[in-house]
Write an enzyme that holds these catalytic residues in place. Structure first.
Site, PDB file in Angstrom:
ATOM      1  CG  HIS A  69      -2.091  -0.910   1.113  1.00 50.16           C
ATOM      2  ND1 HIS A  69      -3.175  -0.852   1.965  1.00 50.16           N
ATOM      3  CD2 HIS A  69      -2.358  -1.899   0.222  1.00 50.16           C
ATOM      4  CE1 HIS A  69      -4.065  -1.762   1.598  1.00 50.16           C
ATOM      5  NE2 HIS A  69      -3.597  -2.416   0.557  1.00 50.16           N
ATOM      6  CD  GLU A 122      -1.940   4.504   3.068  1.00 56.88           C
ATOM      7  OE1 GLU A 122      -1.646   3.705   2.158  1.00 56.88           O
ATOM      8  OE2 GLU A 122      -3.114   4.827   3.320  1.00 56.88           O
ATOM      9  CB  CYS A 181      -6.292  -0.402   5.333  1.00 52.48           C
ATOM     10  SG  CYS A 181      -4.659  -1.135   5.202  1.00 52.48           S
ATOM     11  CB  CYS A 192      -1.689   1.660   6.209  1.00 58.24           C
ATOM     12  SG  CYS A 192      -1.591   0.965   4.553  1.00 58.24           S
TER      13      CYS A 192
END
Ligand SMILES: Nc1nc2[nH]cnc2c(=O)[nH]1
Length: 167
Positions: A65, A67, A95, A98
């Site tokens: 992801h 992040e 999420c 993260c």
């Protein structure tokens, strides 16, 4: 968790500027076939440390992801595992994965653009728990501020709805 006050005393115009940088990187990722998520890490002093996008496709890594990539890149670039003097900017609400990574890195200041509801509407992973809900369960003190540049981040997601069925 705080959702509106900015205890790290960074101007909202500064957060918007940093978010624009994350958004730009997310757009570059989409042009390369990645999913529409960007992130950036800035020191409280204003120094840019990392700017990344989601690379789940190109790396075949579901954990890549935007992040997590930003945190990894920032730690490697600074040569340390703690980013307690940094802001994490994310074009979408982080999420739980993260947020966990951010908490492990000691990040206390996070700003996001679009909410998880929009992420879901655009067809991207919904774990049944929003970042804001998850943040309440963490024992670390986290400022999770949003929306920052909300309209732009929402449009970015909705204009790049999920077409693949790969998760
Ligand atoms: N916040 C966020 N949500 C996602 N959902 C799927 N990929 C991502 C990502 O890179 N960032």
């Amino acid at each position: 968790m705080h959702t509106s006050t900015n205890l790290a005393s960074v101007r909202s115009s500064t957060l918007s500027h940093w978010m624009k940088v994350a958004l730009q990187k997310g757009k570059q990722g989409v042009q390369r076939g990645e999913r529409p998520f960007g992130a950036a890490i800035y020191r409280l002093t204003g120094e840019e440390v990392a700017v990344t996008c989601n690379t789940v496709f190109s790396t075949n890594n579901p954990a890549a992801h935007a992040e997590v990539n930003a945190i990894t890149q920032a730690c490697q670039s600074l040569g340390k595992t703690k980013l307690s003097d940094c802001w994490l900017l994310a074009t979408a609400e982080p999420c739980p994965m993260c947020l966990s990574t951010a908490a492990l890195a000691g990040i206390r200041f996070i700003a996001f653009g679009a909410t998880q509801a929009v992420v879901k509407e655009a067809g991207y992973g919904d774990l049944g728990l929003t970042g804001r809900e998850f943040a309440k369960q963490l024992t670390t003190d986290l400022i999770l501020q949003g929306p920052v540049l909300g309209n732009e981040c929402v449009s970015f997601l909705l204009n790049n709805r999920k077409r693949d069925q790969l998760g």
